[in-house]
Design a protein around this motif. Structure first.
Motif, PDB file in Angstrom:
ATOM      1  N   LEU A 163       0.919  -1.762  -0.316  1.00 24.63           N
ATOM      2  CA  LEU A 163       0.262   0.099  -0.318  1.00 24.63           C
ATOM      3  C   LEU A 163       0.528   1.303  -0.257  1.00 24.63           C
ATOM      4  CD1 LEU A 163      -2.546  -1.448   2.340  1.00 24.63           C
ATOM      5  CD2 LEU A 163      -2.657  -0.637   0.170  1.00 24.63           C
ATOM      6  N   LEU A 164       2.023   0.939   0.894  1.00 27.87           N
ATOM      7  CA  LEU A 164       2.939   2.502   0.978  1.00 27.87           C
ATOM      8  C   LEU A 164       3.695   2.603  -0.410  1.00 27.87           C
ATOM      9  CD1 LEU A 164       4.366   1.864   4.705  1.00 27.87           C
ATOM     10  CD2 LEU A 164       2.743   3.980   3.347  1.00 27.87           C
ATOM     11  N   THR A 165       4.065   1.556  -1.679  1.00 32.65           N
ATOM     12  CA  THR A 165       4.169   1.424  -2.433  1.00 32.65           C
ATOM     13  C   THR A 165       3.511   2.258  -3.624  1.00 32.65           C
ATOM     14  OG1 THR A 165       6.137  -0.399  -2.159  1.00 32.65           O
ATOM     15  CG2 THR A 165       5.583   0.628  -4.085  1.00 32.65           C
ATOM     16  N   ARG A 166       2.110   1.758  -3.483  1.00 29.32           N
ATOM     17  CA  ARG A 166       1.458   1.931  -4.541  1.00 29.32           C
ATOM     18  C   ARG A 166       0.961   3.641  -4.008  1.00 29.32           C
ATOM     19  NH1 ARG A 166      -1.846  -1.990  -6.906  1.00 29.32           N
ATOM     20  NH2 ARG A 166      -3.393  -0.526  -7.602  1.00 29.32           N
ATOM     21  N   ILE A 167       0.357   3.913  -3.125  1.00 29.78           N
ATOM     22  CA  ILE A 167       0.284   5.444  -2.524  1.00 29.78           C
ATOM     23  C   ILE A 167       1.150   6.650  -2.986  1.00 29.78           C
ATOM     24  CG2 ILE A 167       0.138   7.232  -0.715  1.00 29.78           C
ATOM     25  CD1 ILE A 167      -1.391   4.813   1.179  1.00 29.78           C
ATOM     26  N   ALA A 168       2.754   5.456  -3.041  1.00 31.13           N
ATOM     27  CA  ALA A 168       3.945   7.237  -3.663  1.00 31.13           C
ATOM     28  C   ALA A 168       3.882   7.031  -4.754  1.00 31.13           C
ATOM     29  CB  ALA A 168       5.288   5.846  -3.368  1.00 31.13           C
ATOM     30  N   ALA A 169       3.012   5.949  -5.868  1.00 28.99           N
ATOM     31  CA  ALA A 169       3.268   5.387  -6.915  1.00 28.99           C
ATOM     32  C   ALA A 169       1.928   7.523  -7.278  1.00 28.99           C
ATOM     33  CB  ALA A 169       2.523   4.483  -7.910  1.00 28.99           C
ATOM     34  N   LEU A 170       1.245   6.645  -6.849  1.00 37.35           N
ATOM     35  CA  LEU A 170       0.347   7.831  -6.623  1.00 37.35           C
ATOM     36  C   LEU A 170       0.517   9.515  -6.344  1.00 37.35           C
ATOM     37  CD1 LEU A 170      -2.653   6.173  -4.329  1.00 37.35           C
ATOM     38  CD2 LEU A 170      -2.676   6.378  -7.431  1.00 37.35           C
ATOM     39  N   VAL A 171       1.765   9.612  -5.720  1.00 44.20           N
ATOM     40  CA  VAL A 171       2.125  10.823  -5.421  1.00 44.20           C
ATOM     41  C   VAL A 171       2.901  11.604  -6.893  1.00 44.20           C
ATOM     42  CG1 VAL A 171       3.636  12.463  -4.154  1.00 44.20           C
ATOM     43  CG2 VAL A 171       2.268  10.427  -3.057  1.00 44.20           C
ATOM     44  N   ALA A 172       3.248  10.684  -6.700  1.00 43.59           N
ATOM     45  CA  ALA A 172       3.976  10.699  -8.409  1.00 43.59           C
ATOM     46  C   ALA A 172       3.392  10.818  -9.893  1.00 43.59           C
ATOM     47  CB  ALA A 172       4.970   9.474  -8.562  1.00 43.59           C
ATOM     48  N   VAL A 173       1.996  10.726  -9.835  1.00 40.69           N
ATOM     49  CA  VAL A 173       1.780  10.755 -11.629  1.00 40.69           C
ATOM     50  C   VAL A 173       0.142  11.865 -10.886  1.00 40.69           C
ATOM     51  CG1 VAL A 173       1.705   8.527 -11.948  1.00 40.69           C
ATOM     52  CG2 VAL A 173      -0.193   8.653 -10.599  1.00 40.69           C
ATOM     53  N   ALA A 187       9.905  10.847   1.774  1.00 37.51           N
ATOM     54  CA  ALA A 187      11.201   9.997   1.408  1.00 37.51           C
ATOM     55  C   ALA A 187      11.299   9.841  -0.685  1.00 37.51           C
ATOM     56  CB  ALA A 187      10.752   8.901   1.566  1.00 37.51           C
ATOM     57  N   ILE A 188       9.327  10.725  -0.758  1.00 41.43           N
ATOM     58  CA  ILE A 188      10.288  10.767  -1.719  1.00 41.43           C
ATOM     59  C   ILE A 188       9.878  12.139  -2.602  1.00 41.43           C
ATOM     60  CG2 ILE A 188       8.451   8.408  -2.509  1.00 41.43           C
ATOM     61  CD1 ILE A 188       6.038  10.115  -3.336  1.00 41.43           C
ATOM     62  N   ALA A 189      10.337  12.452  -1.293  1.00 39.31           N
ATOM     63  CA  ALA A 189       9.605  14.624  -1.828  1.00 39.31           C
ATOM     64  C   ALA A 189      11.210  14.221  -2.549  1.00 39.31           C
ATOM     65  CB  ALA A 189       9.897  15.870  -0.145  1.00 39.31           C
ATOM     66  N   PRO A 190      11.969  14.545  -2.296  1.00 39.79           N
ATOM     67  CA  PRO A 190      13.509  15.155  -3.326  1.00 39.79           C
ATOM     68  C   PRO A 190      13.030  14.467  -4.673  1.00 39.79           C
ATOM     69  CG  PRO A 190      14.027  13.940  -1.234  1.00 39.79           C
ATOM     70  CD  PRO A 190      12.570  13.879  -0.997  1.00 39.79           C
ATOM     71  N   ILE A 191      12.654  13.421  -4.802  1.00 36.85           N
ATOM     72  CA  ILE A 191      11.663  12.608  -6.495  1.00 36.85           C
ATOM     73  C   ILE A 191      11.116  13.350  -6.968  1.00 36.85           C
ATOM     74  CG2 ILE A 191      12.297  11.021  -7.340  1.00 36.85           C
ATOM     75  CD1 ILE A 191      14.444  10.638  -5.875  1.00 36.85           C
ATOM     76  N   VAL A 192      10.355  13.665  -6.714  1.00 42.31           N
ATOM     77  CA  VAL A 192       9.049  13.883  -7.170  1.00 42.31           C
ATOM     78  C   VAL A 192       8.417  15.679  -7.155  1.00 42.31           C
ATOM     79  CG1 VAL A 192       7.994  11.516  -6.909  1.00 42.31           C
ATOM     80  CG2 VAL A 192       7.194  13.696  -5.097  1.00 42.31           C
ATOM     81  N   GLY A 193       9.225  15.042  -6.091  1.00 36.58           N
ATOM     82  CA  GLY A 193       8.721  17.550  -5.881  1.00 36.58           C
ATOM     83  C   GLY A 193       8.035  17.937  -4.480  1.00 36.58           C
ATOM     84  N   THR A 194       8.598  19.061  -4.421  1.00 37.06           N
ATOM     85  CA  THR A 194       7.552  19.145  -3.091  1.00 37.06           C
ATOM     86  C   THR A 194       6.408  19.948  -4.039  1.00 37.06           C
ATOM     87  OG1 THR A 194       8.242  21.747  -3.549  1.00 37.06           O
ATOM     88  CG2 THR A 194       9.326  20.387  -1.770  1.00 37.06           C
ATOM     89  N   ALA A 195       5.711  19.747  -4.820  1.00 33.46           N
ATOM     90  CA  ALA A 195       4.554  20.107  -5.198  1.00 33.46           C
ATOM     91  C   ALA A 195       3.669  18.787  -5.653  1.00 33.46           C
ATOM     92  CB  ALA A 195       4.313  21.148  -7.011  1.00 33.46           C
ATOM     93  N   ARG A 196       4.001  18.267  -5.985  1.00 36.88           N
ATOM     94  CA  ARG A 196       3.648  16.976  -6.131  1.00 36.88           C
ATOM     95  C   ARG A 196       3.470  16.906  -4.752  1.00 36.88           C
ATOM     96  NH1 ARG A 196       4.209  14.149 -11.082  1.00 36.88           N
ATOM     97  NH2 ARG A 196       3.564  15.358 -12.184  1.00 36.88           N
ATOM     98  N   VAL A 197       4.251  16.737  -3.588  1.00 35.15           N
ATOM     99  CA  VAL A 197       4.194  16.112  -1.711  1.00 35.15           C
ATOM    100  C   VAL A 197       2.513  17.308  -1.578  1.00 35.15           C
ATOM    101  CG1 VAL A 197       4.735  15.707  -0.550  1.00 35.15           C
ATOM    102  CG2 VAL A 197       6.343  15.323  -1.953  1.00 35.15           C
ATOM    103  N   MET A 198       2.922  18.350  -2.092  1.00 34.02           N
ATOM    104  CA  MET A 198       2.044  18.868  -1.161  1.00 34.02           C
ATOM    105  C   MET A 198       0.466  18.790  -1.472  1.00 34.02           C
ATOM    106  SD  MET A 198       3.752  21.120   0.819  1.00 34.02           S
ATOM    107  CE  MET A 198       1.978  22.154   1.643  1.00 34.02           C
ATOM    108  N   SER A 199       0.378  18.802  -3.167  1.00 32.23           N
ATOM    109  CA  SER A 199      -0.782  18.117  -4.310  1.00 32.23           C
ATOM    110  C   SER A 199      -1.022  16.861  -2.812  1.00 32.23           C
ATOM    111  CB  SER A 199      -0.640  18.866  -5.680  1.00 32.23           C
ATOM    112  OG  SER A 199      -1.717  17.745  -6.019  1.00 32.23           O
ATOM    113  N   ALA A 200      -0.055  16.272  -3.384  1.00 29.26           N
ATOM    114  CA  ALA A 200      -0.370  14.288  -2.522  1.00 29.26           C
ATOM    115  C   ALA A 200      -1.345  15.154  -0.975  1.00 29.26           C
ATOM    116  CB  ALA A 200       0.888  13.775  -2.650  1.00 29.26           C
ATOM    117  N   ALA A 201      -0.508  15.865  -0.627  1.00 26.08           N
ATOM    118  CA  ALA A 201      -1.035  15.821   0.974  1.00 26.08           C
ATOM    119  C   ALA A 201      -2.330  16.148   0.959  1.00 26.08           C
ATOM    120  CB  ALA A 201      -0.003  16.522   2.104  1.00 26.08           C
TER     121      ALA A 201
END
Length: 109
Positions: free
Chosen positions: A32-42, A73-87
């Motif tokens: 589930l954590l892996t899938r959530i990380a993928a959701l953030v990425a897209v 963990a994924i913020a440096p890879i996908v970027g802050t904008a994606r992480v904030m959007s995901a949150a």
């Protein structure tokens, strides 16, 4: 050929997800954590998170802290904008889940 359905898209997505769960050897929390990380990425919409958060609440010991750790963990890879959007999308999904749960508990609903 399968029988026709009123929800062919949802049925297909559910079947794809079940196939993925059955074929994957990861523990459910990690899955589930892996899938959530993928959701953030897209930059997935809230409804996508809702499906996974519901599964996390129902069938795993996934914690809010673990979810936050994935975002960190994924913020440096996908970027802050994606992480904030995901949150924001996760918060909206949690609000939807709470609203549904409350309506299910309301007499006459």
């Amino acid at each position: 050929m399968t029988s026709p359905s009123d929800t062919p898209v949802l049925d297909t997505l559910a079947a794809m997800t079940m196939d993925s769960v059955e074929r994957c050897g990861l523990p459910m929390d990690t899955f589930l954590l892996t899938r959530i990380a993928a959701l953030v990425a897209v930059d997935a919409p809230p409804m996508s998170y809702l499906a996974h958060i519901g599964a996390a609440a129902d069938g795993s010991d996934l914690t809010a802290e673990q979810l936050q750790d994935v975002l960190v963990a994924i913020a440096p890879i996908v970027g802050t904008a994606r992480v904030m959007s995901a949150a924001a999308h996760i918060a909206e999904a949690l609000g939807l889940a709470i609203a549904v749960a409350e309506s299910d508990m309301t007499p006459g609903s």
